[in-house]
Design an enzyme around this catalytic site. Structure first.
Site, mmCIF file in Angstrom:
data_model
loop_
_atom_site.group_PDB
_atom_site.id
_atom_site.type_symbol
_atom_site.label_atom_id
_atom_site.label_comp_id
_atom_site.label_asym_id
_atom_site.label_seq_id
_atom_site.Cartn_x
_atom_site.Cartn_y
_atom_site.Cartn_z
ATOM 1 N N GLU A 31 -0.005 -1.347 5.612
ATOM 2 C CA GLU A 31 1.056 -0.939 6.552
ATOM 3 C C GLU A 31 0.926 0.527 6.897
ATOM 4 O O GLU A 31 1.148 0.931 8.044
ATOM 5 C CB GLU A 31 2.425 -1.234 5.931
ATOM 6 N N ASP A 65 0.827 -1.201 0.000
ATOM 7 C CA ASP A 65 0.000 0.000 0.000
ATOM 8 C C ASP A 65 0.865 1.256 0.000
ATOM 9 O O ASP A 65 2.040 1.232 0.383
ATOM 10 C CB ASP A 65 -0.973 0.013 1.179
#
Length: 386
Positions: free
Chosen positions: A139, A77
């Site tokens: 994350e 991400d």
């Protein structure tokens, strides 16, 4: 398929808009399909709602062994680009000179791209130990995905000798980072017309007392420690970063919500810090509120947490990565990574990856070609050492 080199893989990965609010499944499934094309079966571990997934793949040792070896870990991400003045499309990898621009090029699709580009070489090496790829989701919003993957691996009894988390460190070894702990607080008072102040309980004002107490704790740690001078911010920090409350200028607010975080030094208990906040709430703030309104309450819930990292210098992975990078410096960083989660699961872990953290999250994020090349040399030698 023709296997991509690092630059081509990075171009492919950046083109997937995996901003944390979006699904990462298109990227993950593309990688899964590519690995299957060279005979590597990748497992997906989905988020509870199924909209996102981690990917875990093992490149077995020459004898077929899958236990032990080293994990190469990265998150898929990226942070938003909203409102940022980019010079080019953030989701189209753009080369200008020796720099490659694009969201995630540095943080941290560059590392993932290099690891994927080298898979055919890894497979051809006569390795005595396996090599593992671990790609996670979410994350950037509190390390939400990695625990799902790590828990699944622990439950099945998987063993690993070490882990390298490829966050951008300019290919230098980072042996420690702070923990991250994020909480949401809701202060419930009682609404009233603002001309009848004694009949209400002002949630904003009571929230302000708690926020000031959190600030007092932060100032205490800044003034008295404990300290670790290897960190750029050498003490534990606390801060309130969001607040919402009130519906009108003439109404006593019955609800105020805010979020606070603290980043604790390794070795400092996150539970103890949170206990200081809770103790103030229960011993001082709530009794004061309930003298105004017996139904007053304060709800605090954890939103996200990632433990601190402190790598053991005598761990084999620490010594190996130091040797391969010729880096004996002691570096500790205030930002968090998933490394503490792997270490918490009993997997010795260090952080080392291409690009500078100074470029992460900014408009015109970039990674230098030289950094990708240095990462290629590092991962190639790492695999050869197995």
């Amino acid at each position: 398929m023709t296997w991509h080199n690092s630059l081509q893989w990075l171009q492919t990965l950046v083109a997937f808009d995996t901003t944390s609010r979006n699904s990462n499944l298109a990227l993950i499934e593309h990688v899964q399909s590519a690995l299957a094309g060279v005979g590597v079966q990748a497992e997906l571990m989905h988020s509870p709602d199924g909209s996102k997934a981690n990917l875990f793949a093992t490149l077995p040792a020459q004898d077929g062994g899958v236990q032990g070896g080293v994990v190469l870990s990265g998150h898929t991400d990226v942070v938003p680009v909203d409102g940022q003045p980019w010079s080019s499309d953030p989701f189209t990898l753009t080369q200008r000179g020796e720099r490659l621009y694009g969201r995630g090029s540095c943080d941290m699709k560059g590392f993932i791209a290099v690891a994927l580009a080298l898979v055919p070489e890894f497979l051809a090496m006569p390795r005595r130990q396996p090599l593992h790829l671990a790609l996670s989701y979410d994350e950037e919003v509190g390390c939400m995905g990695a625990p799902v993957m790590i828990d699944a691996l622990v439950r099945r009894g998987a063993r690993f000798d070490g882990c390298v988390v490829g966050e951008p460190t300019s290919m230098q070894v980072v042996v420690a980072h702070k923990g991250i702990n994020l909480y949401r607080c809701r202060v419930h008072g009682r609404a009233a017309h603002s001309s009848l102040t004694p009949r209400g309980s002002n949630a904003i004002e009571h929230a302000a007392r708690l926020i000031c107490h959190i600030r007092d704790l932060a100032e205490h740690f800044a003034a008295h420690g404990p300290y670790d001078e290897f960190f750029d911010v050498p003490f534990t920090t606390l801060t309130t970063n969001e607040i919402r409350g009130g519906i009108a200028v003439n109404t006593i607010p019955d609800l105020c919500e805010f979020s606070y975080e603290f980043r604790n030094l390794p070795g400092m208990s996150a539970q103890w810090i949170q206990a200081q906040v809770q103790e103030y709430v229960h011993s001082q703030l709530l009794p004061r509120m309930r003298r105004e309104h017996e139904g007053a309450r304060i709800d605090i819930e954890p939103v996200a947490a990632a433990p601190a990292l402190e790598a053991a210098e005598d761990a084999a992975i620490t010594q190996l990565v130091r040797a391969l990078t010729a880096d004996q410096g002691t570096r500790k960083v205030a930002y968090g990574t998933e490394a503490g989660l792997f270490q918490q699961a009993g997997i010795p872990t260090v952080v080392c990856g291409p690009g500078s953290i100074e470029q992460a999250h900014k408009p015109d994020e970039y990674v230098e070609l030289a950094q990708l090349q240095a990462c290629e040399r590092f991962l190639r030698r790492l695999a050869q050492s197995l």
